[in-house]
Design a protein around this motif. Structure first.
Motif, PDB file in Angstrom:
ATOM      1  N   GLY A 104       0.812  -1.129  -0.065  1.00 36.19           N
ATOM      2  CA  GLY A 104       0.253  -0.072  -0.126  1.00 36.19           C
ATOM      3  C   GLY A 104       0.719   1.361  -0.128  1.00 36.19           C
ATOM      4  O   GLY A 104       1.724   1.366  -0.649  1.00 36.19           O
ATOM      5  N   SER A 105       0.455   2.172   1.028  1.00 36.04           N
ATOM      6  CA  SER A 105       1.345   3.334   1.099  1.00 36.04           C
ATOM      7  C   SER A 105       0.970   4.167   2.205  1.00 36.04           C
ATOM      8  O   SER A 105      -0.303   4.058   2.548  1.00 36.04           O
ATOM      9  N   ILE A 106       1.734   5.348   2.667  1.00 36.79           N
ATOM     10  CA  ILE A 106       1.085   5.964   3.895  1.00 36.79           C
ATOM     11  C   ILE A 106       0.039   6.727   3.375  1.00 36.79           C
ATOM     12  O   ILE A 106      -0.673   7.164   4.326  1.00 36.79           O
ATOM     13  N   ALA A 107       0.019   7.019   1.902  1.00 38.05           N
ATOM     14  CA  ALA A 107      -1.072   7.595   1.421  1.00 38.05           C
ATOM     15  C   ALA A 107      -2.297   7.043   1.723  1.00 38.05           C
ATOM     16  O   ALA A 107      -3.454   7.518   1.390  1.00 38.05           O
TER      17      ALA A 107
ATOM     18  N   LEU B 207       1.559  -2.601   8.436  1.00 34.67           N
ATOM     19  CA  LEU B 207       2.626  -2.055   8.836  1.00 34.67           C
ATOM     20  C   LEU B 207       3.162  -0.802   8.198  1.00 34.67           C
ATOM     21  O   LEU B 207       3.098  -0.921   6.900  1.00 34.67           O
ATOM     22  N   VAL B 208       3.348   0.208   8.771  1.00 30.10           N
ATOM     23  CA  VAL B 208       3.500   1.653   8.256  1.00 30.10           C
ATOM     24  C   VAL B 208       5.003   1.892   8.629  1.00 30.10           C
ATOM     25  O   VAL B 208       5.488   1.545   9.625  1.00 30.10           O
ATOM     26  N   VAL B 209       5.962   2.077   7.301  1.00 28.61           N
ATOM     27  CA  VAL B 209       7.128   2.218   7.419  1.00 28.61           C
ATOM     28  C   VAL B 209       7.533   3.665   6.899  1.00 28.61           C
ATOM     29  O   VAL B 209       7.362   3.904   5.822  1.00 28.61           O
TER      30      VAL B 209
ATOM     31  N   ASN C 140       4.747  11.712   8.934  1.00 26.08           N
ATOM     32  CA  ASN C 140       3.558  10.994   8.266  1.00 26.08           C
ATOM     33  C   ASN C 140       3.848  11.684   6.886  1.00 26.08           C
ATOM     34  O   ASN C 140       4.566  11.947   6.362  1.00 26.08           O
ATOM     35  N   SER C 141       2.420  11.421   6.286  1.00 24.68           N
ATOM     36  CA  SER C 141       2.408  12.097   4.812  1.00 24.68           C
ATOM     37  C   SER C 141       2.980  13.383   4.659  1.00 24.68           C
ATOM     38  O   SER C 141       3.309  13.605   3.280  1.00 24.68           O
ATOM     39  N   TYR C 142       2.863  14.260   5.370  1.00 25.71           N
ATOM     40  CA  TYR C 142       3.173  15.749   5.352  1.00 25.71           C
ATOM     41  C   TYR C 142       3.805  16.334   6.416  1.00 25.71           C
ATOM     42  O   TYR C 142       4.492  17.401   5.894  1.00 25.71           O
TER      43      TYR C 142
END
Length: 252
Positions: free
Chosen positions: A139-142, A236-238, A245-247
């Motif tokens: 996926g993506s942090i997005a 899992l977010v990496v 985070n995204s911004y």
């Protein structure tokens, strides 16, 4: 007998790095990508460096008929797929919602969402028959939060997040693991594709901090795939250390 990993989008970025990492650890590989010549070059490299076997499936994950025809024609010895890495994906454009291209939107949805659905649906009968398997969705942090000018890319990766959760519930009865990996900023061909070949603009995305590399993400994917059968990392977010985070970044 060697385990088999199926990697979509294997011709560059996370997919190519995963191919090397899994080959180095004794896996045979089913490699997918649109660029057949790159696939053939990768196949030769993996054979020479790791003495591993690979089977090429050069189709576009956006094309439903090609996905199912190609996977359904796999020889019997290549159907015992242990791991599917749904890696193929892209971002196109960085425009405000009202200015964005419909063609860009369609391609992102067709690749990032429908591609995951098509490939997973085609591979699952093999895993269900074997009463085991592991699907890893990139996926993506997005997919966790929306940022300005991210609109449909963020939406497509939110869909991957939701699809992963749904898979995990529905496939529980079959003993199939589902892991979603959500990388933050990573320096691959991603930004070059997003900015449609403008390498100068793409490079500015990573100025002032050290982003993740494709190998960083491949190592994490391999770790989630190498845990004991009773252990599954669901989500899992990496990010790199300089990204919160995204911004929010700490650029120097």
């Amino acid at each position: 007998m060697k385990k088999i990993v199926f990697i979509t989008g294997a011709t560059s970025g996370f997919g190519e790095a995963c191919a090397h990492t899994f080959a180095a650890n004794g896996y045979n590989l089913i490699l997918n990508g649109r660029r057949e010549e790159r696939l053939k070059t990768l196949q030769q490299t993996l054979q020479q460096q790791y003495n591993t076997q690979s089977y090429l499936l050069p189709f576009d994950v956006q094309q439903q008929s090609s996905v199912f025809e190609s996977i359904n024609q796999l020889p019997d010895e290549w159907r015992a797929i242990d791991i599917l890495i749904n890696n193929a994906g892209l971002a196109l454009g960085r425009d405000l919602f009202q200015d964005a291209s419909l063609d860009d939107w369609n391609q992102m949805i067709d690749t990032n969402v429908k591609g995951v659905l098509y490939v997973s649906k085609a591979v699952l009968p093999f895993m269900i028959n074997n009463k085991k398997g592991h699907i890893i969705n990139v996926g993506s942090i997005a997919g966790k939060e929306v940022y300005e000018r991210g609109n449909v890319y963020c939406a497509s990766k939110h869909a991957v997040d939701a699809i992963s959760k749904a898979m995990r519930i529905d496939l529980l009865q079959h003993g199939i693991k589902v892991t979603a990996i959500h990388p933050g900023a990573a320096e691959t061909e991603f930004s070059i594709v997003r900015f449609k070949g403008n390498e100068d603009t793409a490079k500015t995305v990573y100025q002032g901090y050290q982003p993740l590399s494709a190998q960083d993400v491949a190592d994490i994917i391999y770790y989630t795939a190498s845990l004991p059968p009773h252990v599954c990392i669901n989500d899992l977010v990496v990010t790199c250390t300089q990204q919160a985070n995204s911004y929010h970044f700490n650029k120097k």
